[in-house]
Design an enzyme around this catalytic site. Structure first.
Site, mmCIF file in Angstrom:
data_model
loop_
_atom_site.group_PDB
_atom_site.id
_atom_site.type_symbol
_atom_site.label_atom_id
_atom_site.label_comp_id
_atom_site.label_asym_id
_atom_site.label_seq_id
_atom_site.Cartn_x
_atom_site.Cartn_y
_atom_site.Cartn_z
ATOM 1 N N GLU A 1 -11.669 16.560 -4.478
ATOM 2 C CA GLU A 1 -10.308 17.001 -4.797
ATOM 3 C C GLU A 1 -9.295 16.263 -3.918
ATOM 4 O O GLU A 1 -9.409 16.272 -2.697
ATOM 5 C CB GLU A 1 -10.179 18.509 -4.583
ATOM 6 C CG GLU A 1 -11.179 19.354 -5.356
ATOM 7 C CD GLU A 1 -10.906 19.430 -6.851
ATOM 8 O OE1 GLU A 1 -9.900 18.861 -7.321
ATOM 9 O OE2 GLU A 1 -11.710 20.067 -7.555
ATOM 10 N N CYS B 1 -10.469 28.488 -3.176
ATOM 11 C CA CYS B 1 -10.790 27.155 -2.635
ATOM 12 C C CYS B 1 -9.533 26.292 -2.525
ATOM 13 O O CYS B 1 -9.293 25.655 -1.491
ATOM 14 C CB CYS B 1 -11.826 26.440 -3.498
ATOM 15 S SG CYS B 1 -13.499 27.054 -3.320
ATOM 16 N N HIS C 1 -15.817 20.222 -4.319
ATOM 17 C CA HIS C 1 -16.357 21.284 -5.175
ATOM 18 C C HIS C 1 -17.752 20.857 -5.608
ATOM 19 O O HIS C 1 -17.947 19.721 -6.045
ATOM 20 C CB HIS C 1 -15.486 21.500 -6.417
ATOM 21 C CG HIS C 1 -14.467 22.561 -6.238
ATOM 22 N ND1 HIS C 1 -13.138 22.377 -6.547
ATOM 23 C CD2 HIS C 1 -14.572 23.827 -5.789
ATOM 24 C CE1 HIS C 1 -12.468 23.493 -6.296
ATOM 25 N NE2 HIS C 1 -13.325 24.389 -5.830
#
Length: 196
Positions: free
Chosen positions: A65, A127, A146
């Site tokens: 991410e 998250c 993730h």
């Protein structure tokens, strides 16, 4: 994410050039507790890099991410709580970017049997919220990975090896080859070795 994945990672370490100290701490799916703990990590340890590892039950690949979002947190956590107005830090920028170029890391990482992809949308849940907090406190010195659930095709040993390779690449990306790393369940801190 299953703690046994981090146990695998702790067995592997990060390689000969890196002094590694591994610790695990599971962050609950709880906005308030995550905020308290992440703030404490940055205030108490002042790490050079924090790598958050969170499980995405819908994921079919490991997802790197790039950014965390400040707004849009509308889903309740395990305590039926969500941030007021759906905002992580009122008055802060809408998006914070990691200082780690996830696209570059993604291009360089190759782990047989595991797909690794790049994303700019971490999902507006705990998250993403935790990641945004770390990006804020660490001035961009954070990352979020993730991971999919463990399965026959993705056992803890393979996921641990994949995380090792990814974190090594992240360390290369930030240009700090010698670190002591402290791994936390859902949060991995990388600290400089003593004397550096």
């Amino acid at each position: 994410m299953k703690p046994r994945t981090l146990v695998e990672l702790s067995k592997l370490g990060l390689g000969n050039e890196t002094v590694v100290q591994l610790r695990t701490l599971e962050l609950p799916v709880d906005y308030r507790e995550a905020k308290r703990r992440v703030t404490g990590i940055w205030e108490d340890h002042q790490p050079q890099l924090v790598v958050h590892v969170g499980m995405d039950t819908a994921a079919k690949a490991i997802i790197l991410e790039q950014s965390g979002k400040n707004q849009g947190y509308r889903d309740a956590d395990i305590r039926s709580f969500w941030p007021e107005g759906g905002v992580c830090l009122p008055g802060s920028p809408d998006v914070l970017e990691s200082g780690v170029c996830m696209k570059a890391v993604c291009k360089r990482v190759a782990v047989e049997g595991v797909d690794v992809i790049f994303s700019r949308d971490a999902g507006r849940y705990v998250c993403d919220y935790t990641y945004y907090l770390s990006l804020h406190h660490g001035k961009g010195c954070a990352a979020l990975i993730h991971v999919p659930p463990l399965s026959r095709g993705l056992p803890a040993s393979l996921l641990g090896r994949a995380l090792r390779v990814i974190i090594q690449e992240m360390l290369e990306e930030v240009g700090k080859p010698k670190h002591r790393a402290q791994f936390e369940e859902n949060s991995t801190m990388v600290l400089p070795a003593k004397g550096n």
